[in-house]
Motif scaffolding. Structure first.
Motif, PDB file in Angstrom:
ATOM      1  N   LEU A   1      50.923  45.544 -14.182  1.00  0.00           N
ATOM      2  CA  LEU A   1      51.513  45.174 -15.460  1.00  0.00           C
ATOM      3  C   LEU A   1      51.103  43.775 -15.913  1.00  0.00           C
ATOM      4  N   CYS A   2      50.858  42.873 -14.981  1.00  0.00           N
ATOM      5  CA  CYS A   2      50.452  41.508 -15.347  1.00  0.00           C
ATOM      6  C   CYS A   2      48.988  41.443 -15.774  1.00  0.00           C
ATOM      7  N   VAL A   3      48.127  42.159 -15.074  1.00  0.00           N
ATOM      8  CA  VAL A   3      46.692  42.092 -15.362  1.00  0.00           C
ATOM      9  C   VAL A   3      46.336  43.025 -16.515  1.00  0.00           C
ATOM     10  N   GLY A   4      46.862  44.222 -16.505  1.00  0.00           N
ATOM     11  CA  GLY A   4      46.570  45.190 -17.568  1.00  0.00           C
ATOM     12  C   GLY A   4      45.168  45.766 -17.429  1.00  0.00           C
TER      13      GLY A   4
ATOM     14  N   THR B   1      52.781  47.461  -8.761  1.00  0.00           N
ATOM     15  CA  THR B   1      53.280  47.598 -10.125  1.00  0.00           C
ATOM     16  C   THR B   1      53.227  46.263 -10.856  1.00  0.00           C
ATOM     17  N   ALA B   2      53.637  45.192 -10.192  1.00  0.00           N
ATOM     18  CA  ALA B   2      53.601  43.871 -10.821  1.00  0.00           C
ATOM     19  C   ALA B   2      52.169  43.459 -11.155  1.00  0.00           C
ATOM     20  N   THR B   3      51.254  43.717 -10.244  1.00  0.00           N
ATOM     21  CA  THR B   3      49.848  43.384 -10.504  1.00  0.00           C
ATOM     22  C   THR B   3      49.306  44.197 -11.658  1.00  0.00           C
TER      23      THR B   3
END
Length: 84
Positions: free
Chosen positions: A43-46, A39-41
């Protein structure tokens, strides 16, 4: 005076005592860590990385379900299975 040892009842010290399942807790926690990382990846990369939310959702469900089942103290046998 002799005693009959065959009539004595032997009980296991941890048998039928409420305890948690450590393997299940670790496995559920691993699913939650994988879900958080995906999820973090995403949301950060998009962009196309948002597709990582697809495998993150089942990992989150498995993690939450596993913790709900294994983190509760229940009577268990020597193998860790719930005794009913």
């Amino acid at each position: 005076m002799t005693t009959n040892h065959s009539q004595r009842k032997v009980t296991m010290p941890h048998q039928n005592t409420p305890r948690r399942d450590p393997f299940g807790i670790v496995l559920a926690s691993a699913f939650l860590v994988v879900s958080a990382a995906l999820t973090a990846t995403a949301l950060c990369v998009g962009g196309w990385a948002l597709l990582l939310l697809v495998p993150a959702a089942p990992a989150l469900l498995f993690g939450l379900g596993g913790l709900a089942l294994d983190a509760v103290k229940r009577p268990r046998d020597h193998a860790g299975r719930v005794v009913r």
